[in-house]
Design an enzyme around this catalytic site. Sequence first.
Site, PDB file in Angstrom:
ATOM      1  N   ASP A 128      -6.953   9.343  -3.524  1.00 23.80           N
ATOM      2  CA  ASP A 128      -6.085   8.342  -4.162  1.00 23.80           C
ATOM      3  C   ASP A 128      -6.910   7.185  -4.702  1.00 23.80           C
ATOM      4  O   ASP A 128      -6.626   6.020  -4.454  1.00 23.80           O
ATOM      5  CB  ASP A 128      -5.028   7.842  -3.176  1.00 23.80           C
ATOM      6  CG  ASP A 128      -3.862   7.169  -3.890  1.00 23.80           C
ATOM      7  OD1 ASP A 128      -3.718   7.385  -5.114  1.00 23.80           O
ATOM      8  OD2 ASP A 128      -3.099   6.435  -3.245  1.00 23.80           O
ATOM      9  N   GLY A 135       0.831  -1.197   0.000  1.00 25.43           N
ATOM     10  CA  GLY A 135       0.000   0.000   0.000  1.00 25.43           C
ATOM     11  C   GLY A 135       0.862   1.242   0.000  1.00 25.43           C
ATOM     12  O   GLY A 135       2.090   1.165  -0.040  1.00 25.43           O
ATOM     13  N   VAL A 191       0.827  -4.949   3.037  1.00 23.74           N
ATOM     14  CA  VAL A 191      -0.407  -5.491   3.600  1.00 23.74           C
ATOM     15  C   VAL A 191      -0.286  -7.016   3.604  1.00 23.74           C
ATOM     16  O   VAL A 191       0.117  -7.610   2.609  1.00 23.74           O
ATOM     17  CB  VAL A 191      -1.626  -5.072   2.757  1.00 23.74           C
ATOM     18  CG1 VAL A 191      -2.911  -5.566   3.405  1.00 23.74           C
ATOM     19  CG2 VAL A 191      -1.672  -3.580   2.586  1.00 23.74           C
TER      20      VAL A 191
END
Length: 828
Positions: free
Chosen positions: A635, A519, A524
């Site tokens: 984003d 990320g 993650v």
Amino acid sequence: MGFISRLNLIPVLLIFSCFHLDFGNAIDTITSSQFIKDPETINSKNSRFKLGFFSLENSTNRYVGIWYFSQSTVIWVANRNKPLRDTSGIVTISEDGNLVVLNGQKEVVWSSNVSNTANNSSAQLSDSGNLVLQDNSRSKTTVWESFQHPSDTMLPTMKISTDKRTGEKIQLTSWKSSSDPSIGSYSFSLEPLNVPEVFTWNGTSPYWRSGPWRSGTWNGQIFTGVTEMNSGYLDGFKLGEEEEGTVYLTFAFADDSDLSIFVLNSEGILERRYWNGEKDIWKVGWAEPKDECDVYGKCGTFGICNSLSSPICSCLRGFEPMNKEEWNEKNWTNGCVRRVPLQCERVKNGSEAGKGDGFLKIEMVKVPYLGEWSSSPGDKCRTRCFENCSCIAYANVAGIGCFSWSENLTDIQKFPSGPDDLYIRVDFSELDKERDFKVIIIITVLIGIIIISIAAYFLWRWNTNDRANIQKSGGLLDFSEDLTADMKRAELQELPLFEFAKLATATNDFHSANMLGQGGFGPVYKGILEDGKEVAVKRLSRASGQGREEFMNEVVVISKLQHRNLVKLLGCCIEGDEKMLIYEYMANKSLDAFLFKPLKQKDLDWRKRFNIIQGIARGLLYLHRDSRLIIIHRDLKPSNILLDEELNPKISDFGMARIFKGSEDKDKTKRVVGTYGYMSPEYAMEGLFSEKSDVFSFGVLLLEIVSGRKNTSFYDDDLSLTLVGFAWKFWNEDNVTPLISPEIYDQCFRNDIMRCIQIGLLCVQELARYRPTVATIISMLHSEIVNLPPPKQPAFTERQIMLSAESSQKKHRPSSINNVTVTIVQGR
Ligand SMILES: *[C@@H]1O[C@H](CO)[C@@H](O)[C@H](O)[C@H]1NC(C)=O
Ligand SMILES: *[C@@H]1O[C@H](CO)[C@@H](O)[C@H](O)[C@H]1NC(C)=O
Ligand SMILES: *[C@@H]1O[C@H](CO)[C@@H](O)[C@H](O)[C@H]1NC(C)=O
Ligand SMILES: *[C@@H]1O[C@H](CO)[C@@H](O)[C@H](O)[C@H]1NC(C)=O
Ligand SMILES: *[C@@H]1O[C@H](CO)[C@@H](O)[C@H](O)[C@H]1NC(C)=O
Ligand SMILES: *[C@@H]1O[C@H](CO)[C@@H](O)[C@H](O)[C@H]1NC(C)=O
Ligand SMILES: *[C@@H]1O[C@H](CO)[C@@H](O)[C@H](O)[C@H]1NC(C)=O
Ligand SMILES: *[C@@H]1O[C@H](CO)[C@@H](O)[C@H](O)[C@H]1NC(C)=O
Ligand SMILES: *[C@@H]1O[C@H](CO)[C@@H](O)[C@H](O)[C@H]1NC(C)=O
């Protein structure tokens, strides 16, 4: 595979230790002193490829070959036509410097057969699966390589080629049968026509042809007759010409983690295969010919093949079967002949002049074999053909140019979709009549009525649903307007806290095998908690100085948000330097893992894609409007859209989100964070952001979903257009068909798809004030707004550099904006 290699390596080591060789490296080379005996093998340095002896089912014959991981995946065979009868074979370098296979009696069974080699050569198995024979006395020149003598398999970077002057070919040849690798009757080679095509041959007669090579930037780098080929950057084909007049075809993939190959199987079918590393098997991607219609010249001359109709063959309009009886018995070999002679022929013969010839359009075809090619622009193509009596058909093939045909038309195939139309010359009497006109009007009116009633129904349903949703979510939110640090801490305490040790156990000590992705602020991992629950753990990288602020931000923002299109935060963990967020686990990972992967794209049909588009829009609406705060995500991109088991989208990664109180809804930041390619111009250039910057990202996302292409990734740099640029170009040319992913192209949904493209273009308009709000977008998606406004010039239609798709977090003052190489904004 591990088992085989271990078994084999032991004797190899024992033998070679006699020669005092260096065993620091895996053995990948054969020399005259370092040979291999059945059943020994050598490995490429990356251990993917092995060279050694193998047998096939029900046979004791031994062959020398190269395979990928396991012996069931042989990609090259040396002694194809001369098997060894026992297990006493040897592979070595002979005295004349050739690579040879010897039998027990030291007779040469197979040789690389190069004259002029020195006596000091060696053969090395490279990481790409190529076996290379080098002459060491002449500073390691390559004298022979297996890539130039392929069996039935084409590997990445291998070249299939034809020398235009000598006709010499490097081609694939099929096995005789799946248990006999000797040379079969099929071959696969490149025909260096004006516009090259590839052919599969059955002996000397063509069995399948690919259609001409399309090299346009947008829909380029594919063969026009292979409907499964998507686009340049997905398939990675390259066609080129070497100086000596040798035309070659090669391929390579951006993502080479799993090998992808082409195999001409023993039935003459060319298969694209992917290696499935999890199961250690090949998976067939596409195969040609896939049905009877793909077989070369199935319907004879002037016949057209359509696998969706029955019978599959019909004569072109204006033509009739040469032999009606045979034709009716489905013997199509003799093809069709013209019904009414062309007027220009009659004039030539001196008989009376008629009303003139015309052209009939046949849509979406593979164009016939052996057209004459010229680069004439579109309108000239028709005129040129019309003026020359011996021209009986023409086609303007996208990305290639003008083709014309003069003698006969062979191997025409009708596709359910595709950009190429063929125009055939017929006498005036064969052209379309007016009587069709009434039928068309009646049908149009009927369809119109049906569509309106359906639309009305959905409108009604949506209205009722949405009201219910808003009421539900309104009750859940109880958000503090004052976002002080104290409040943040207090809110954090309401959230379940996880112990670091437990998370470490759940993720197997954050093992790389459990990593789901990277990320913006750290990796993650997938974890399984003690109670068996699957979770996704985002571990903020310690190095990231800004991490803590974003961490708090994300926790506060997302812990208060509840919507089925937003990912759910289960808890967090703060211990020492460690900061972690624990989310619900999404079985289908993120949207980009589907959208941009050739094998997975198929799983997303138009309904699913539309559902994803709607889901994202609903999630965004909630962020912008329905929660009591205004939240700008900043984003939005495919990797931040997660998919659950049913492929429902959930927006994730709120690390960069900004929250507004009350009525303010615009802000200016000194730190531009986000991802190039998805950032709106005012944000990328001036640091200005508002909900309209999310709308911009949504527009890019929408175009990506429709086209199955990344905004910034194109193979060919010639036109240097972005996806947005292409969409705008096609929109202005009034033909957006090439923009639509072939996976979803379907006439039934055409209008929905067109509408989405238009909405996408409205979202990426350069000036924020023209972009619709998310609420408007949703109405547009549901066709509540019937007449969409025409889009204006979008931002970022061209790019100057390869843009990075990674999140950027450069700190800079707005005045130093020039440092950020985003892209140029086109003047209007
Ligand atoms: C091998 O022999 C078995 C038994 O005769 C047969 O069932 C099988 O199809 C054969 N396999 C091949 C590849 O010929
Ligand atoms: C080796 O090459 C020569 C000529 O270069 C040819 O005559 C001969 O048949 C070849 N042998 C094999 C086994 O290919
Ligand atoms: C092979 O090697 C020997 C001695 O190492 C040398 O005399 C001879 O010329 C070499 N042959 C060739 C063809 O290079
Ligand atoms: C053969 O080539 C190897 C590797 O280049 C070299 O070390 C060796 O000295 C050569 N042998 C002869 C006889 O030239
Ligand atoms: C290939 O050619 C052979 C011999 O002409 C023929 O028997 C066979 O049916 C052909 N294969 C196909 C798939 O048409
Ligand atoms: C089809 O017609 C051709 C030419 O008349 C003939 O040679 C061929 O045997 C026929 N094929 C079949 C399957 O009847
Ligand atoms: C034109 O004349 C040629 C030979 O004179 C004949 O073969 C052909 O069928 C004629 N074409 C037409 C359309 O009458
Ligand atoms: C007409 O087309 C034929 C075949 O394509 C060609 O050979 C001939 O030169 C053309 N004639 C003119 C006048 O362009
Ligand atoms: C059709 O045209 C091709 C190429 O011009 C030729 O090889 C073939 O024999 C023709 N076929 C017929 C049936 O005229």
